[in-house]
Scaffold this motif. Structure first.
Motif, short mmCIF file in Angstrom:
data_model
loop_
_atom_site.label_atom_id
_atom_site.label_comp_id
_atom_site.label_asym_id
_atom_site.label_seq_id
_atom_site.Cartn_x
_atom_site.Cartn_y
_atom_site.Cartn_z
N LYS A 1 0.74 -1.25 -0.08
CA LYS A 1 0.20 -0.07 -0.15
C LYS A 1 1.04 1.18 -0.06
N TRP A 2 0.98 2.00 -0.95
CA TRP A 2 1.92 3.18 -1.10
C TRP A 2 1.40 4.48 -1.53
N LEU A 3 2.08 5.42 -1.26
CA LEU A 3 1.83 6.96 -1.52
C LEU A 3 2.75 7.40 -2.34
N SER A 4 2.47 8.39 -2.96
CA SER A 4 3.76 9.30 -3.61
C SER A 4 3.06 10.61 -4.09
N HIS A 5 3.87 11.23 -5.03
CA HIS A 5 3.38 12.49 -5.59
C HIS A 5 3.00 12.68 -7.02
N ALA A 6 1.94 13.22 -7.28
CA ALA A 6 1.49 13.18 -8.87
C ALA A 6 0.94 14.52 -9.02
N PRO A 7 1.09 14.81 -10.23
CA PRO A 7 0.23 16.25 -10.59
C PRO A 7 -1.18 15.62 -11.01
N ILE A 8 -2.18 16.87 -10.91
CA ILE A 8 -3.50 16.37 -11.22
C ILE A 8 -3.97 16.15 -12.49
N ASP A 9 -3.21 16.30 -13.44
CA ASP A 9 -3.48 15.95 -14.76
C ASP A 9 -3.25 14.26 -14.82
N PHE A 10 -2.81 13.92 -13.87
CA PHE A 10 -2.66 12.32 -13.82
C PHE A 10 -4.10 11.62 -14.13
N ALA A 11 -5.20 12.26 -13.60
CA ALA A 11 -6.44 11.81 -13.49
C ALA A 11 -6.97 11.63 -14.99
N ARG A 12 -6.29 12.30 -16.04
CA ARG A 12 -6.90 12.46 -17.49
C ARG A 12 -6.34 11.15 -18.20
N ASP A 13 -5.35 10.54 -17.60
CA ASP A 13 -5.32 9.42 -18.31
C ASP A 13 -5.65 8.15 -17.71
N ARG A 14 -6.85 7.54 -17.96
CA ARG A 14 -7.51 6.53 -17.35
C ARG A 14 -6.87 5.39 -16.94
N GLU A 15 -6.14 4.74 -18.20
CA GLU A 15 -5.52 3.51 -18.09
C GLU A 15 -4.08 3.60 -17.06
N PHE A 16 -3.61 4.87 -17.09
CA PHE A 16 -2.45 5.18 -16.33
C PHE A 16 -2.77 5.17 -14.81
N ILE A 17 -3.93 5.93 -14.69
CA ILE A 17 -4.08 6.07 -12.98
C ILE A 17 -4.64 4.49 -12.56
N ALA A 18 -5.36 3.84 -13.35
CA ALA A 18 -6.08 2.48 -13.06
C ALA A 18 -4.72 1.78 -12.84
N ALA A 19 -3.59 1.75 -13.51
CA ALA A 19 -2.53 0.94 -13.13
C ALA A 19 -1.88 1.26 -11.94
N ALA A 20 -1.82 2.58 -11.52
CA ALA A 20 -1.42 3.05 -10.25
C ALA A 20 -2.11 2.42 -9.09
N GLY A 21 -3.46 2.48 -9.33
CA GLY A 21 -4.23 1.64 -8.31
C GLY A 21 -4.39 0.32 -8.07
N GLU A 22 -4.22 -0.25 -9.22
CA GLU A 22 -3.88 -1.59 -9.25
C GLU A 22 -2.63 -2.27 -8.71
N ALA A 23 -1.63 -1.35 -8.69
CA ALA A 23 -0.42 -1.58 -7.98
C ALA A 23 -0.33 -1.24 -6.70
N GLY A 24 -1.39 -0.77 -6.05
CA GLY A 24 -1.38 -0.58 -4.65
C GLY A 24 -1.47 0.80 -4.14
N CYS A 25 -1.48 1.72 -4.98
CA CYS A 25 -1.33 3.26 -4.48
C CYS A 25 -2.89 3.44 -3.85
N VAL A 26 -2.72 4.11 -2.78
CA VAL A 26 -3.58 4.47 -1.85
C VAL A 26 -3.92 5.87 -1.64
N GLY A 27 -2.72 6.72 -2.16
CA GLY A 27 -3.00 8.07 -1.90
C GLY A 27 -1.73 8.70 -2.53
N MET A 28 -2.00 10.04 -3.26
CA MET A 28 -1.01 10.76 -3.75
C MET A 28 -1.01 12.38 -3.27
N PHE A 29 0.15 12.87 -3.11
CA PHE A 29 0.06 14.24 -2.81
C PHE A 29 -0.02 14.98 -4.28
#
Length: 433
Positions: A234-262
């Motif tokens: 379960k991990w956290l890191s930093h990402a810009p807000i436009d990360f949300a506009r690439d659904r495949e990309f942000i889904a991959a982060a969630g599937e890899a265990g991301c639970v939070g972003m600064f």
């Protein structure tokens, strides 16, 4: 030979000094990793333990951010009065080496990985130089695994902090990261990051990637996320807000265990975003973007800079209402701070608007410049009000008490900030228990 690494403590009455959850200094563990085996290493983190003034260390090494610099200088004076050699690095000393050299025997400017072994060798040979500055940036394939054993027994919230990239391709006016690491985005080999993660795996392991922008290189990050999938971090890191506009990309982060972003929202004012160089942010899409994060199981620790030229006294309530509507799980509201080495400092200096160089107040909680859209007092009062309102129980309920996997991280974080703010106010008003 014996080396004492020191992380200066935060003062009582400062938000960052009152927070109950503490993280270790990864930079000191990185220095320990490039320290030759002949050196015996000890770590003192003043946030966790008293300073060992009776140490038998031969060499004392300090790192400090700008608000910690005055404390670092006092620590240096204490050790020097006892005949110790003291060296210093980090953001503040790198930007103001001449100032730091008034207090210590040697300064490391910028990334210390390459020059640190040379400094130690020079010390052993009795020919320590005053200034060490690497002529190049370190090859990211050469970065060794941090020596986390120096954190043993320190009662940190977690010690699984690691770095996969350095630098940021953007150049926000207020940010000191590019002044230190540069704009070139440099990456460790994915296989070495995954190998390091493998050594940190435990049941329900948490990890924090300290990268300032973990997702700046899509191909690299996707390879990392693919490798992490199934590792059960379960991990956290930093990402810009436009990360949300690439659904495949942000889904991959969630599937890899991301639970939070600064996430640096910084402002609701598009003109202010343009002025500060926040080119990835589009304020009108913030609500939709925040929902995409949440829909993929990723909570947000938002950041909103207060006091830019477009801000008026109305901004504080506007930000609170936005955060509640967007259900931003946690947030910080730093007052614009003209750190040494930043573009915003150069601009405000040129405009004659900097009012204080008391470095201890460069903690993002105090006004050190003359705002345009409000008085300094209004900015300070608005900052205090916004923090109290955001971390009030009604606001916390509206934002986080919904079924969402990130609640396991952000509910404790909210209560942690709430408690720290209360202790800060008690210290400031003199009502210290």
């Amino acid at each position: 030979m014996k080396l004492l690494l020191v992380s200066p403590g935060w003062e009582r009455g400062r938000l960052w000094g009152e927070l109950g959850f503490k993280f270790p200094s990864l930079s000191l563990a990185a220095l320990a990793a490039v320290t030759p085996p002949a050196w015996e290493i000890a770590l003192c983190d003043e946030n966790m333990e008293p300073l060992p003034l009776d140490t038998d260390a031969d060499l004392v090494a300090l790192t400090a951010m700008t608000p910690q610099a005055p404390r670092a200088y006092r620590i240096a004076a204490e050790f020097k009065s006892r005949g110790k050699t003291v060296v210093m690095g980090g953001f503040h000393a790198s930007n103001l080496p001449d100032e730091a050299l008034q207090h210590v025997d040697a300064v490391v400017v910028g990334e210390g990985d390459l020059v640190w072994p040379q400094l130690l060798d020079d010390y052993r040979q009795g020919c320590l130089q005053r200034l060490y500055r690497s002529s190049s940036l370190i090859d990211m394939t050469a970065i060794p695994v941090a020596r986390r054993e120096i954190f043993a027994g320190k009662r940190y919230l977690l010690t699984n902090t690691l770095q996969t990239t350095r630098g940021c391709p953007f150049d926000c006016e207020f940010c000191s990261v590019t002044a230190f690491y540069g704009r070139k985005y440099r990456k460790r080999p994915v296989e070495s990051v995954l190998a390091e993660l493998e050594t940190l795996r435990k049941a329900n392991s948490f990890a924090f990637f300290v990268d300032d922008n973990l997702v700046a290189d899509r191909k690299y990050a996707m390879e990392l996320f693919a490798g992490m999938k199934g590792m059960e971090f379960k991990w956290l890191s930093h990402a810009p807000i436009d990360f949300a506009r690439d659904r495949e990309f942000i889904a991959a982060a969630g599937e890899a265990g991301c639970v939070g972003m600064f996430v640096g929202f910084e402002s609701l004012n598009q003109q202010a975003l343009s002025a500060m160089g926040k080119v990835t942010n589009t304020a009108r899409s913030y609500l939709d973007d925040a929902k995409v994060f949440r829909d993929h199981g990723i909570g947000i620790l938002g950041s909103f800079v207060l006091g830019y030229d477009g801000d008026t006294p109305d901004v504080f309530e506007q930000l609170l209402r936005f955060c509640e509507e967007a259900r931003i799980e946690a947030a910080i509201f730093p007052i614009l701070t003209p750190y040494p080495g930043t573009d915003v400092r150069r601009r405000l200096e040129a405009e004659g608007r900097i009012t204080s160089n008391a470095w201890e107040d460069y903690d993002m909680e105090h006004v050190n410049f003359r705002p345009v859209g409000m008085s300094a007092a209004e900015l300070q009062q608005g900052y205090d009000w916004l923090n109290r309102a955001f971390y009030s129980l009604p606001s916390m309920y509206r934002r986080i008490f919904k079924l969402h996997r990130s609640v396991q991280v952000f509910a404790p974080m909210n209560f942690g900030f709430r408690g720290a703010l209360k202790r800060t106010r008690r210290t400031i008003t003199g009502d210290v228990p």
